[in-house]
Design a protein around this motif. Structure first.
Motif, PDB file in Angstrom:
ATOM      1  N   ARG A  45      29.544  74.990  88.158  1.00 19.45           N
ATOM      2  CA  ARG A  45      28.342  74.404  87.582  1.00 19.45           C
ATOM      3  C   ARG A  45      28.586  72.917  87.378  1.00 19.45           C
ATOM      4  NH1 ARG A  45      28.254  73.270  82.052  1.00 19.45           N
ATOM      5  NH2 ARG A  45      30.047  74.115  80.942  1.00 19.45           N
ATOM      6  N   ALA A  46      27.505  72.177  87.438  1.00 21.06           N
ATOM      7  CA  ALA A  46      27.576  70.731  87.226  1.00 21.06           C
ATOM      8  C   ALA A  46      26.824  70.394  85.950  1.00 21.06           C
ATOM      9  CB  ALA A  46      26.979  69.986  88.402  1.00 21.06           C
ATOM     10  N   GLU A  47      27.368  69.453  85.241  1.00 21.78           N
ATOM     11  CA  GLU A  47      26.755  68.957  84.009  1.00 21.78           C
ATOM     12  C   GLU A  47      26.426  67.490  84.220  1.00 21.78           C
ATOM     13  OE1 GLU A  47      28.314  68.107  79.457  1.00 21.78           O
ATOM     14  OE2 GLU A  47      29.413  69.526  80.716  1.00 21.78           O
ATOM     15  N   LEU A  48      25.170  67.131  84.078  1.00 19.61           N
ATOM     16  CA  LEU A  48      24.738  65.752  84.282  1.00 19.61           C
ATOM     17  C   LEU A  48      24.972  64.948  83.007  1.00 19.61           C
ATOM     18  CD1 LEU A  48      23.385  63.770  86.262  1.00 19.61           C
ATOM     19  CD2 LEU A  48      21.192  64.463  85.261  1.00 19.61           C
ATOM     20  N   ILE A  49      25.745  63.888  83.127  1.00 18.71           N
ATOM     21  CA  ILE A  49      25.996  62.991  81.993  1.00 18.71           C
ATOM     22  C   ILE A  49      24.948  61.882  81.976  1.00 18.71           C
ATOM     23  CG2 ILE A  49      27.632  61.345  80.987  1.00 18.71           C
ATOM     24  CD1 ILE A  49      29.865  63.122  82.169  1.00 18.71           C
ATOM     25  N   SER A  50      24.677  61.310  83.160  1.00 16.17           N
ATOM     26  CA  SER A  50      23.655  60.270  83.241  1.00 16.17           C
ATOM     27  C   SER A  50      23.170  60.141  84.675  1.00 16.17           C
ATOM     28  CB  SER A  50      24.186  58.923  82.751  1.00 16.17           C
ATOM     29  OG  SER A  50      25.184  58.426  83.630  1.00 16.17           O
ATOM     30  N   ARG A  51      21.965  59.605  84.814  1.00 14.10           N
ATOM     31  CA  ARG A  51      21.375  59.343  86.130  1.00 14.10           C
ATOM     32  C   ARG A  51      20.759  57.954  86.085  1.00 14.10           C
ATOM     33  NH1 ARG A  51      18.150  64.074  88.145  1.00 14.10           N
ATOM     34  NH2 ARG A  51      20.186  64.609  89.024  1.00 14.10           N
ATOM     35  N   THR A  52      21.084  57.147  87.096  1.00 12.45           N
ATOM     36  CA  THR A  52      20.578  55.787  87.195  1.00 12.45           C
ATOM     37  C   THR A  52      19.987  55.591  88.586  1.00 12.45           C
ATOM     38  OG1 THR A  52      22.292  54.990  85.680  1.00 12.45           O
ATOM     39  CG2 THR A  52      21.221  53.338  87.057  1.00 12.45           C
ATOM     40  N   VAL A  53      18.871  54.897  88.653  1.00 12.92           N
ATOM     41  CA  VAL A  53      18.216  54.617  89.930  1.00 12.92           C
ATOM     42  C   VAL A  53      18.263  53.120  90.193  1.00 12.92           C
ATOM     43  CG1 VAL A  53      16.032  54.725  91.201  1.00 12.92           C
ATOM     44  CG2 VAL A  53      16.677  56.589  89.659  1.00 12.92           C
ATOM     45  N   LEU A  54      18.618  52.763  91.415  1.00 19.94           N
ATOM     46  CA  LEU A  54      18.621  51.369  91.857  1.00 19.94           C
ATOM     47  C   LEU A  54      18.082  51.366  93.285  1.00 19.94           C
ATOM     48  CD1 LEU A  54      19.405  48.411  91.259  1.00 19.94           C
ATOM     49  CD2 LEU A  54      21.639  48.921  92.248  1.00 19.94           C
ATOM     50  N   GLY A  55      16.829  50.962  93.435  1.00 13.36           N
ATOM     51  CA  GLY A  55      16.197  50.984  94.752  1.00 13.36           C
ATOM     52  C   GLY A  55      16.103  52.408  95.271  1.00 13.36           C
ATOM     53  N   ASN A  56      16.645  52.629  96.461  1.00 16.79           N
ATOM     54  CA  ASN A  56      16.608  53.975  97.042  1.00 16.79           C
ATOM     55  C   ASN A  56      17.925  54.737  96.824  1.00 16.79           C
ATOM     56  OD1 ASN A  56      18.238  52.560  98.908  1.00 16.79           O
ATOM     57  ND2 ASN A  56      17.518  53.805 100.614  1.00 16.79           N
ATOM     58  N   LYS A  57      18.688  54.311  95.827  1.00 19.22           N
ATOM     59  CA  LYS A  57      19.950  54.982  95.503  1.00 19.22           C
ATOM     60  C   LYS A  57      19.890  55.567  94.094  1.00 19.22           C
ATOM     61  CE  LYS A  57      22.660  52.425  98.786  1.00 19.22           C
ATOM     62  NZ  LYS A  57      21.572  51.624  99.309  1.00 19.22           N
ATOM     63  N   VAL A  58      20.450  56.766  93.966  1.00 16.97           N
ATOM     64  CA  VAL A  58      20.508  57.467  92.683  1.00 16.97           C
ATOM     65  C   VAL A  58      21.978  57.704  92.372  1.00 16.97           C
ATOM     66  CG1 VAL A  58      19.828  59.530  91.406  1.00 16.97           C
ATOM     67  CG2 VAL A  58      18.287  58.570  93.137  1.00 16.97           C
ATOM     68  N   PHE A  59      22.395  57.300  91.163  1.00 14.45           N
ATOM     69  CA  PHE A  59      23.780  57.423  90.725  1.00 14.45           C
ATOM     70  C   PHE A  59      23.845  58.510  89.661  1.00 14.45           C
ATOM     71  CE2 PHE A  59      23.052  53.263  92.342  1.00 14.45           C
ATOM     72  CZ  PHE A  59      24.244  52.791  92.855  1.00 14.45           C
ATOM     73  N   ASP A  60      24.551  59.589  89.960  1.00 11.33           N
ATOM     74  CA  ASP A  60      24.735  60.671  88.985  1.00 11.33           C
ATOM     75  C   ASP A  60      26.170  60.678  88.495  1.00 11.33           C
ATOM     76  OD1 ASP A  60      22.145  61.558  89.177  1.00 11.33           O
ATOM     77  OD2 ASP A  60      22.645  63.519  90.024  1.00 11.33           O
ATOM     78  N   HIS A  61      26.319  60.583  87.183  1.00 11.13           N
ATOM     79  CA  HIS A  61      27.622  60.740  86.541  1.00 11.13           C
ATOM     80  C   HIS A  61      27.669  62.191  86.083  1.00 11.13           C
ATOM     81  CE1 HIS A  61      30.538  59.301  83.140  1.00 11.13           C
ATOM     82  NE2 HIS A  61      31.140  60.075  84.027  1.00 11.13           N
ATOM     83  N   GLU A  62      28.654  62.953  86.584  1.00 10.83           N
ATOM     84  CA  GLU A  62      28.675  64.395  86.361  1.00 10.83           C
ATOM     85  C   GLU A  62      30.044  64.885  85.906  1.00 10.83           C
ATOM     86  OE1 GLU A  62      25.714  65.240  90.169  1.00 10.83           O
ATOM     87  OE2 GLU A  62      27.749  66.010  90.214  1.00 10.83           O
ATOM     88  N   LEU A  63      30.013  66.046  85.287  1.00 12.99           N
ATOM     89  CA  LEU A  63      31.213  66.844  85.069  1.00 12.99           C
ATOM     90  C   LEU A  63      31.034  68.112  85.892  1.00 12.99           C
ATOM     91  CD1 LEU A  63      31.890  66.647  81.213  1.00 12.99           C
ATOM     92  CD2 LEU A  63      33.170  65.532  83.062  1.00 12.99           C
ATOM     93  N   ILE A  64      31.990  68.393  86.758  1.00 10.68           N
ATOM     94  CA  ILE A  64      31.935  69.577  87.609  1.00 10.68           C
ATOM     95  C   ILE A  64      32.884  70.616  87.012  1.00 10.68           C
ATOM     96  CG2 ILE A  64      32.205  70.490  89.946  1.00 10.68           C
ATOM     97  CD1 ILE A  64      30.090  68.239  89.669  1.00 10.68           C
TER      98      ILE A  64
END
Length: 111
Positions: free
Chosen positions: A63-82
């Motif tokens: 399972r993945a746990e999302l810590i944060s999500r950031t959008v910059l243009g057409n890129k999405v940055f997910d900080h996760e704990l797997i």
């Protein structure tokens, strides 16, 4: 269409281990990189499907746990704990590039 839509959909499918819904979020010519690699570790949807069937979705603890999500243009940055692929949760940053409403490229960073 929001660039976060395919990323959110693949995240949900990942946690459900729903390979078809997961794969549907990616472009046919998808490329995945495990950084700092300069060449892709995964090329194409069929390779992506095979990797996740054989190495991730067969794990009942995954399972993945999302810590944060950031959008910059057409890129999405997910900080996760797997969870479930190592004795302790594995921290990761996934950068998803969105092209025509699909994830076309992903870069995965680990400590």
């Amino acid at each position: 269409m929001s660039v976060t839509r395919p990323v959110a959909a693949q995240f949900e499918a990942y946690n459900k281990r729903d390979i078809n819904a997961f794969i549907d979020c990616f472009s046919e010519d998808f490329r995945g990189y495990r950084m700092p690699a300069e060449t892709p570790s995964t090329i194409g949807k069929s390779a992506l499907r095979e990797f996740y069937i054989s190495n991730r979705f067969n794990n009942p603890e995954l399972r993945a746990e999302l810590i944060s999500r950031t959008v910059l243009g057409n890129k999405v940055f997910d900080h996760e704990l797997i969870h479930g692929i190592s004795p302790t949760p594995l921290e990761s940053i996934a950068v998803f590039e969105i092209t025509d409403d699909f994830i076309s490229t992903a870069w995965f960073y680990f400590p």
